[in-house]
Design an enzyme around this catalytic site. Structure first.
Site, PDB file in Angstrom:
ATOM      1  N   MET A   1       0.544  -1.366   0.527  1.00 51.43           N
ATOM      2  CA  MET A   1       0.281   0.039   0.135  1.00 51.43           C
ATOM      3  C   MET A   1       0.809   1.443   0.298  1.00 51.43           C
ATOM      4  O   MET A   1       0.503   2.827   0.608  1.00 51.43           O
ATOM      5  CB  MET A   1      -0.903  -0.341   1.609  1.00 51.43           C
ATOM      6  CG  MET A   1      -1.953  -1.196   1.338  1.00 51.43           C
ATOM      7  SD  MET A   1      -2.927  -1.736  -0.600  1.00 51.43           S
ATOM      8  CE  MET A   1      -4.057   0.260  -0.018  1.00 51.43           C
ATOM      9  N   ARG A   2       1.651   1.314  -0.639  1.00 50.54           N
ATOM     10  CA  ARG A   2       2.036   2.680  -0.854  1.00 50.54           C
ATOM     11  C   ARG A   2       3.210   2.761  -2.101  1.00 50.54           C
ATOM     12  O   ARG A   2       2.992   1.888  -3.023  1.00 50.54           O
ATOM     13  CB  ARG A   2       4.134   2.085  -0.098  1.00 50.54           C
ATOM     14  CG  ARG A   2       4.445   1.250   1.364  1.00 50.54           C
ATOM     15  CD  ARG A   2       3.224   2.561   2.190  1.00 50.54           C
ATOM     16  NE  ARG A   2       3.819   3.868   2.205  1.00 50.54           N
ATOM     17  CZ  ARG A   2       4.024   5.289   2.550  1.00 50.54           C
ATOM     18  NH1 ARG A   2       2.318   4.879   3.479  1.00 50.54           N
ATOM     19  NH2 ARG A   2       4.257   6.538   2.366  1.00 50.54           N
TER      20      ARG A   2
ATOM     21  N   LEU B   1       5.127   3.916  -5.403  1.00 52.46           N
ATOM     22  CA  LEU B   1       6.730   3.876  -6.151  1.00 52.46           C
ATOM     23  C   LEU B   1       7.101   4.949  -5.860  1.00 52.46           C
ATOM     24  O   LEU B   1       6.506   5.359  -7.336  1.00 52.46           O
ATOM     25  CB  LEU B   1       6.951   2.910  -5.971  1.00 52.46           C
ATOM     26  CG  LEU B   1       6.884   1.290  -5.017  1.00 52.46           C
ATOM     27  CD1 LEU B   1       6.553  -0.009  -5.840  1.00 52.46           C
ATOM     28  CD2 LEU B   1       7.688   1.072  -4.026  1.00 52.46           C
TER      29      LEU B   1
ATOM     30  N   HIS C   1      -4.541  -4.883  -9.015  1.00 54.75           N
ATOM     31  CA  HIS C   1      -5.533  -3.688  -7.704  1.00 54.75           C
ATOM     32  C   HIS C   1      -7.430  -4.005  -8.214  1.00 54.75           C
ATOM     33  O   HIS C   1      -7.940  -5.193  -9.447  1.00 54.75           O
ATOM     34  CB  HIS C   1      -5.195  -2.655  -8.750  1.00 54.75           C
ATOM     35  CG  HIS C   1      -6.381  -1.755  -9.140  1.00 54.75           C
ATOM     36  ND1 HIS C   1      -5.867  -1.114  -7.812  1.00 54.75           N
ATOM     37  CD2 HIS C   1      -7.074  -1.224  -9.432  1.00 54.75           C
ATOM     38  CE1 HIS C   1      -6.374  -0.031  -8.044  1.00 54.75           C
ATOM     39  NE2 HIS C   1      -7.481  -0.094  -8.805  1.00 54.75           N
TER      40      HIS C   1
ATOM     41  N   GLU D   1       3.032   6.101 -14.206  1.00 53.27           N
ATOM     42  CA  GLU D   1       2.211   6.225 -13.443  1.00 53.27           C
ATOM     43  C   GLU D   1       0.703   5.040 -12.667  1.00 53.27           C
ATOM     44  O   GLU D   1       0.770   4.333 -13.180  1.00 53.27           O
ATOM     45  CB  GLU D   1       1.263   6.527 -15.231  1.00 53.27           C
ATOM     46  CG  GLU D   1       0.069   7.224 -14.945  1.00 53.27           C
ATOM     47  CD  GLU D   1      -0.719   7.652 -16.315  1.00 53.27           C
ATOM     48  OE1 GLU D   1      -1.681   7.575 -16.031  1.00 53.27           O
ATOM     49  OE2 GLU D   1      -0.090   7.212 -16.773  1.00 53.27           O
ATOM     50  N   LEU D   2       0.428   5.623 -11.513  1.00 55.15           N
ATOM     51  CA  LEU D   2      -0.203   5.058 -10.658  1.00 55.15           C
ATOM     52  C   LEU D   2      -1.019   4.172 -11.432  1.00 55.15           C
ATOM     53  O   LEU D   2      -2.613   4.395 -12.417  1.00 55.15           O
ATOM     54  CB  LEU D   2      -1.411   5.556 -10.340  1.00 55.15           C
ATOM     55  CG  LEU D   2      -1.780   5.229  -8.855  1.00 55.15           C
ATOM     56  CD1 LEU D   2      -0.536   4.080  -7.598  1.00 55.15           C
ATOM     57  CD2 LEU D   2      -2.466   5.806  -7.788  1.00 55.15           C
TER      58      LEU D   2
ATOM     59  N   GLN E   1     -11.368 -13.822  -6.733  1.00 55.16           N
ATOM     60  CA  GLN E   1     -11.111 -13.960  -8.139  1.00 55.16           C
ATOM     61  C   GLN E   1      -9.382 -13.210  -7.856  1.00 55.16           C
ATOM     62  O   GLN E   1      -9.105 -13.608  -8.709  1.00 55.16           O
ATOM     63  CB  GLN E   1     -11.698 -13.085  -8.750  1.00 55.16           C
ATOM     64  CG  GLN E   1     -13.018 -13.594  -8.949  1.00 55.16           C
ATOM     65  CD  GLN E   1     -13.621 -14.686 -10.339  1.00 55.16           C
ATOM     66  OE1 GLN E   1     -12.940 -15.611  -9.260  1.00 55.16           O
ATOM     67  NE2 GLN E   1     -13.612 -14.806 -10.885  1.00 55.16           N
ATOM     68  N   GLU E   2      -9.339 -12.902  -6.573  1.00 56.81           N
ATOM     69  CA  GLU E   2      -7.694 -11.946  -7.062  1.00 56.81           C
ATOM     70  C   GLU E   2      -6.997 -13.326  -6.748  1.00 56.81           C
ATOM     71  O   GLU E   2      -5.741 -13.402  -7.508  1.00 56.81           O
ATOM     72  CB  GLU E   2      -6.868 -11.327  -5.982  1.00 56.81           C
ATOM     73  CG  GLU E   2      -8.210 -10.157  -6.170  1.00 56.81           C
ATOM     74  CD  GLU E   2      -7.354  -8.721  -4.947  1.00 56.81           C
ATOM     75  OE1 GLU E   2      -6.807  -8.656  -4.553  1.00 56.81           O
ATOM     76  OE2 GLU E   2      -8.789  -8.119  -4.529  1.00 56.81           O
TER      77      GLU E   2
END
Length: 196
Positions: A90-91, A93, A109, A143-144, A173-174
């Site tokens: 959760m950072r 980069l 995601h 880009e996020l 599902q992940e």
């Protein structure tokens, strides 16, 4: 064999699915689980599976993201990974960090990108009246949540869904999607995988 390092921030459920798949099927080898939170529950789970772990507390660096990343890089580089998997890390980069691993860093995601990059994805899908939600595995770029998409899995949005109930179904599902994409990725397959 492909060496994989994994970055987590919490319980590490996606990390566990990835490690279990690698250990059971032998398509890659987990060489490190690292976290920005020394209390992350996933660290103990990884250690119990015999995987080296490391933690660098981002809070002790304040706003010095470069300083935090420099410390985080030490155990990562020592593990010599071929692929870096963000699994609930959760950072955000920095571009410098991303460039170092460009083309070999994956992230999962909890939305059907390009919809809903960033946070609160399930509530945003509900607020928009979407009939489908899901998750995406993509290559990480500066880009996020905008890198090339490697796989997506869909779930229906049900009447009465809350952000929590939708999140729970997407998480299931992940756990299917991420190992499947990693297996293909280490074999050189960059084509789009669509599940469910």
């Amino acid at each position: 064999m492909t060496r994989v390092a994994l970055l987590i921030s919490g319980g590490g459920s996606n990390m566990l699915r990835l490690v279990e798949a690698m250990q059971a099927e032998g398509f890659a080898r987990p060489v490190l689980v690292a976290s920005n939170d020394p209390e992350a529950a996933g660290l103990a789970k990884a250690a119990a599976l015999g995987i080296p772990v490391a933690a660098v507390d981002h809070r002790s660096f304040g706003k010095d993201r470069a300083g935090f990343e420099a410390e985080l890089l030490k155990p990562i580089l020592a593990a010599q990974p071929d692929v870096l998997c963000l699994a609930g890390f959760m950072r955000v980069l920095t571009p410098d960090f991303v460039r170092r691993f460009e083309g070999r860093m994956l992230n999962i995601h909890p939305s059907l990108l390009p919809k809903y990059p960033g946070l609160h994805t399930h509530q945003r899908a509900l607020d928009a009246g979407d009939t489908q939600a899901g998750c995406t595995v993509h290559q990480v770029t500066a880009e996020l949540d905008a890198g090339p998409i490697l796989g997506q899995a869909r779930v229906p949005v049900l009447a009465g869904d809350t952000a929590d109930t939708l999140a729970a179904r997407v998480l299931g599902q992940e756990h299917r999607l991420y190992p499947a994409v990693l297996r293909r990725f280490v074999a050189g397959d960059r084509s789009l995988l669509q599940l469910g």
